[in-house]
Design an enzyme around this catalytic site. Structure first.
Site, PDB file in Angstrom:
ATOM      1  N   GLU A  86       0.848  -1.194   0.000  1.00  0.00           N
ATOM      2  CA  GLU A  86       0.000   0.000   0.000  1.00  0.00           C
ATOM      3  C   GLU A  86       0.880   1.239   0.000  1.00  0.00           C
ATOM      4  OE1 GLU A  86      -1.798   0.992   3.938  1.00  0.00           O
ATOM      5  OE2 GLU A  86      -1.466  -1.128   4.311  1.00  0.00           O
ATOM      6  N   CYS A 118      -3.465  -3.583   4.263  1.00  0.00           N
ATOM      7  CA  CYS A 118      -2.584  -4.670   4.726  1.00  0.00           C
ATOM      8  C   CYS A 118      -2.960  -6.031   4.170  1.00  0.00           C
ATOM      9  CB  CYS A 118      -2.597  -4.750   6.246  1.00  0.00           C
ATOM     10  SG  CYS A 118      -1.981  -3.270   7.032  1.00  0.00           S
ATOM     11  N   HIS A 247      -3.081 -10.575  11.620  1.00  0.00           N
ATOM     12  CA  HIS A 247      -2.440  -9.327  11.205  1.00  0.00           C
ATOM     13  C   HIS A 247      -2.063  -8.578  12.491  1.00  0.00           C
ATOM     14  CE1 HIS A 247      -1.480  -5.504   9.613  1.00  0.00           C
ATOM     15  NE2 HIS A 247      -2.576  -4.918  10.061  1.00  0.00           N
TER      16      HIS A 247
HETATM   17  P1  HMG Z   1      -4.168   5.743  21.691  1.00  0.00           P
HETATM   18  O1  HMG Z   1      -5.542   6.254  21.747  1.00  0.00           O
HETATM   19  O2  HMG Z   1      -3.076   6.739  21.816  1.00  0.00           O
HETATM   20  O3  HMG Z   1      -3.916   4.674  22.843  1.00  0.00           O
HETATM   21  O4  HMG Z   1      -3.933   4.960  20.337  1.00  0.00           O
HETATM   22  P2  HMG Z   1      -4.913   4.138  23.965  1.00  0.00           P
HETATM   23  O5  HMG Z   1      -5.278   5.220  24.897  1.00  0.00           O
HETATM   24  O6  HMG Z   1      -6.001   3.335  23.339  1.00  0.00           O
HETATM   25  O7  HMG Z   1      -3.908   3.145  24.706  1.00  0.00           O
HETATM   26  C1  HMG Z   1      -3.419   2.008  24.071  1.00  0.00           C
HETATM   27  C2  HMG Z   1      -3.330   0.904  25.099  1.00  0.00           C
HETATM   28  O8  HMG Z   1      -2.309   1.248  26.053  1.00  0.00           O
HETATM   29  C3  HMG Z   1      -4.603   0.693  25.914  1.00  0.00           C
HETATM   30  O9  HMG Z   1      -4.697  -0.696  26.194  1.00  0.00           O
HETATM   31  C4  HMG Z   1      -4.317   1.461  27.213  1.00  0.00           C
HETATM   32  O10 HMG Z   1      -5.056   0.989  28.315  1.00  0.00           O
HETATM   33  C5  HMG Z   1      -2.831   1.169  27.364  1.00  0.00           C
HETATM   34  P3  HMG Z   1      -6.074  -1.493  25.868  1.00  0.00           P
HETATM   35  O11 HMG Z   1      -7.142  -0.804  26.671  1.00  0.00           O
HETATM   36  O12 HMG Z   1      -6.312  -1.326  24.379  1.00  0.00           O
HETATM   37  O13 HMG Z   1      -5.775  -2.883  26.272  1.00  0.00           O
HETATM   38  N1  HMG Z   1      -2.106   2.155  28.186  1.00  0.00           N
HETATM   39  C6  HMG Z   1      -1.169   1.825  29.054  1.00  0.00           C
HETATM   40  N2  HMG Z   1      -0.687   0.633  29.459  1.00  0.00           N
HETATM   41  C7  HMG Z   1       0.304   0.634  30.413  1.00  0.00           C
HETATM   42  N3  HMG Z   1       0.809   1.774  30.970  1.00  0.00           N
HETATM   43  C8  HMG Z   1       0.343   2.991  30.586  1.00  0.00           C
HETATM   44  C9  HMG Z   1      -0.692   3.048  29.607  1.00  0.00           C
HETATM   45  N4  HMG Z   1      -1.364   4.059  29.013  1.00  0.00           N
HETATM   46  C10 HMG Z   1      -2.230   3.499  28.138  1.00  0.00           C
HETATM   47  N5  HMG Z   1       0.842   4.096  31.159  1.00  0.00           N
HETATM   48  C11 HMG Z   1      -4.132   3.291  18.648  1.00  0.00           C
HETATM   49  C12 HMG Z   1      -3.846   3.567  20.133  1.00  0.00           C
HETATM   50  C13 HMG Z   1      -3.838   1.830  18.348  1.00  0.00           C
HETATM   51  C14 HMG Z   1      -5.610   3.586  18.347  1.00  0.00           C
HETATM   52  C15 HMG Z   1      -3.209   4.200  17.783  1.00  0.00           C
HETATM   53  O14 HMG Z   1      -1.869   3.857  17.984  1.00  0.00           O
HETATM   54  C16 HMG Z   1      -3.527   4.174  16.302  1.00  0.00           C
HETATM   55  O15 HMG Z   1      -4.390   4.897  15.804  1.00  0.00           O
HETATM   56  N6  HMG Z   1      -2.786   3.296  15.516  1.00  0.00           N
HETATM   57  C17 HMG Z   1      -3.022   3.174  14.062  1.00  0.00           C
HETATM   58  C18 HMG Z   1      -4.273   2.393  13.729  1.00  0.00           C
HETATM   59  C19 HMG Z   1      -4.130   0.921  14.077  1.00  0.00           C
HETATM   60  O16 HMG Z   1      -3.060   0.392  14.268  1.00  0.00           O
HETATM   61  N7  HMG Z   1      -5.290   0.197  14.076  1.00  0.00           N
HETATM   62  C20 HMG Z   1      -5.296  -1.226  14.338  1.00  0.00           C
HETATM   63  C21 HMG Z   1      -6.505  -1.941  13.679  1.00  0.00           C
HETATM   64  S1  HMG Z   1      -6.655  -1.526  11.929  1.00  0.00           S
HETATM   65  C22 HMG Z   1      -5.364  -2.429  11.172  1.00  0.00           C
HETATM   66  O17 HMG Z   1      -4.787  -3.282  11.768  1.00  0.00           O
HETATM   67  C23 HMG Z   1      -5.001  -2.057   9.750  1.00  0.00           C
HETATM   68  C24 HMG Z   1      -3.708  -1.264   9.625  1.00  0.00           C
HETATM   69  O18 HMG Z   1      -2.598  -2.121   9.799  1.00  0.00           O
HETATM   70  C25 HMG Z   1      -3.653  -0.574   8.249  1.00  0.00           C
HETATM   71  C26 HMG Z   1      -3.833  -1.394   7.003  1.00  0.00           C
HETATM   72  O19 HMG Z   1      -4.682  -2.275   6.906  1.00  0.00           O
HETATM   73  O20 HMG Z   1      -3.151  -1.070   6.032  1.00  0.00           O
HETATM   74  C27 HMG Z   1      -3.612  -0.172  10.655  1.00  0.00           C
END
Ligand code: HMG
Length: 419
Positions: A86, A118, A247
């Protein structure tokens, strides 16, 4: 799922990544975020960072060269080449045709690029496996390369989930590593805006939390479709699998996916059973994803490499599951069977030495590199210098000349035409 007499599957595999990385603790400190959020909350330790001289073409070609060399496959044996990506390098010309030239593949090799976020790599594996099973391959093999550079931009929520790298797989008959069950492939498609990259943007946009929901919905849909194709749906339960590959955009996502997978087969969720199942079937194969980051199309195959490099002979003959997801969205759920004697090849797939040789960037270097890359394609004449980034080897992207991409280390004919 009954194994076929003449199985089709994964005969060879290798990873190639950039020569630099960023440590997640350094990134957390610079962003004034608790490092545990990145290391424990997301499960990431490091992320691979591509310099301006390393693009989707060079990463793809290096992975493919390693695959053919390590498994002693002659280029003349390849009849189909598909690059799933991509993050291609041209609106019209596929990454695959550059790789075709670098590898010296035959001219009667069908060569193209696939895109569905992906999912593009797994789409190529499925298409080529069908080509071989149909008999049209006439004994030839297919080379599938999943190659990407994942970028969300500085200071975004997606920043700690970046990465870069390529995995090349050779698909053939009577494979050495993994047979694929071609009579059971569950598909799922739905138009969603969870993650996308407009034509004018170098960086992906993501509705992060929604994208997680879309991923899990797709798992449910693809698994239901796969179950409808087998006599006994229990054969697709996690406990029937030696390993479950998902994935992996970030390591914690694989836990969320496995939880959903287990939930879908039990009425009552038992945390102890889930944790044990995750520790046995998923977590051991996520160490490469944790040190490389999201490589989009190749992420699921990075987990497979981690499994294969530590393969115990007792796993031979056992089943594994594959859930591939591409935002937007498209997904598949499929199954494989570890080939007899596959453990004999495990030393050939291990990228540990390559990863250990990477240079750790400072956050300042990483940010400079990101700023430079943001505008690298604005003008026709850009020039990248590998020595500036202390890179080894000779296959590099050097910039454009006469609107053509120029690569160091390409066959001479290409350099003459471009120069
Ligand atoms: P965010 O909002 O900054 O993070 O973004 P959060 O607040 O959701 O925290 C993440 C996790 O860390 C949570 O755990 C928190 O509790 C924990 P969960 O509740 O999920 O189990 N946390 C902590 N843990 C320990 N100590 C701390 C602490 N603070 C928080 N102090 C997000 C996270 C993944 C949304 C962001 O990084 C993002 O937007 N990433 C890009 C999108 C993505 O990866 N999506 C995944 C699904 S889609 C996909 O896989 C396709 C893709 O690969 C693209 C394609 O297909 O080409 C992305």
């Amino acid at each position: 799922m009954t194994p076929s007499k003449n199985p089709v599957g994964i005969d060879a595999i290798a990873f190639a990544g950039p020569q630099c990385y960023l440590d997640m603790r350094d990134l957390a400190a610079a962003r004034k975020i608790d490092p545990d959020k990145f290391t424990k909350g997301l499960g990431q330790e490091q992320m691979a960072v591509a310099t301006p001289c390393e693009d989707t073409v060079t990463l793809a070609a290096k992975a493919a060269q390693a695959t053919l060399k390590n498994f002693d496959i002659d280029p003349s044996e390849i009849g189909t080449l598909i690059v799933g990506t991509e993050t291609g390098v041209d609106h019209a010309k596929p990454v695959a045709v550059y790789v075709h030239e670098i590898l010296g593949l035959p001219s009667n090799c069908r060569t193209f690029e696939t895109k569905h976020a992906c999912f593009g790599g797994m789409a190529g594996v499925g298409t080529s496996a069908d080509w071989i099973a149909s008999g049209r391959a006439r004994g030839r093999k297919a080379l599938i390369i999943a190659s990407d550079i994942a970028r969300y931009g500085i200071g975004t929520a997606g920043e700690p989930t970046q990465g870069a790298g390529a995995v090349a797989l050779v698909i053939g008959q009577n494979p050495r590593l993994m047979n694929l069950h071609l009579n059971c492939i569950g598909d799922y498609t739905r138009q969603v805006m969870d993650f996308w990259r407009p034509l004018y943007s170098k960086y992906a946009f993501a509705d992060g939390h929604y994208s997680i929901q879309c991923y899990l919905d797709a798992l449910e849909g693809a698994l239901a479709d796969a179950k409808s194709q087998v006599d006994d749906p229990h054969t697709l339960n996690t406990d029937s699998m030696e390993a479950c590959f998902y994935h992996v955009p970030f390591v914690k996502m694989a836990l969320k996916a496995h939880r959903r997978h287990v939930e879908l087969q039990h009425d009552v969720m038992n945390d102890k059973a889930l944790n044990e199942s995750y520790a046995q079937r998923v977590a051991p194969w996520l160490t490469l994803n944790a040190t490389v980051g999201n490589i989009y199309t190749g992420s699921i195959f990075l987990a497979l490499i981690d499994f294969l490099r530590r393969l115990d002979p007792s796993s031979e003959g056992k089943n594994t599951s594959f859930f591939a997801y591409g935002s937007g969205c498209g997904a598949s759920y499929s199954a494989g069977q570890v080939a007899d004697n596959a453990a004999a090849w495990r030393h050939l797939v291990d990228p540990a030495a390559q990863l250990a040789a990477r240079r750790r960037l400072t956050v300042e270097e990483y940010e400079r590199l990101m700023h430079e890359d943001e505008h690298a394609d604005d003008n026709e004449a850009t020039h990248s210098d590998p020595t500036r980034w202390q890179l080894d080897g000779d296959l590099f992207y050097l910039g454009t000349h006469n609107h053509q991409r120029v690569y160091g280390g390409m066959p001479k004919a290409h350099m003459k035409r471009a120069g």
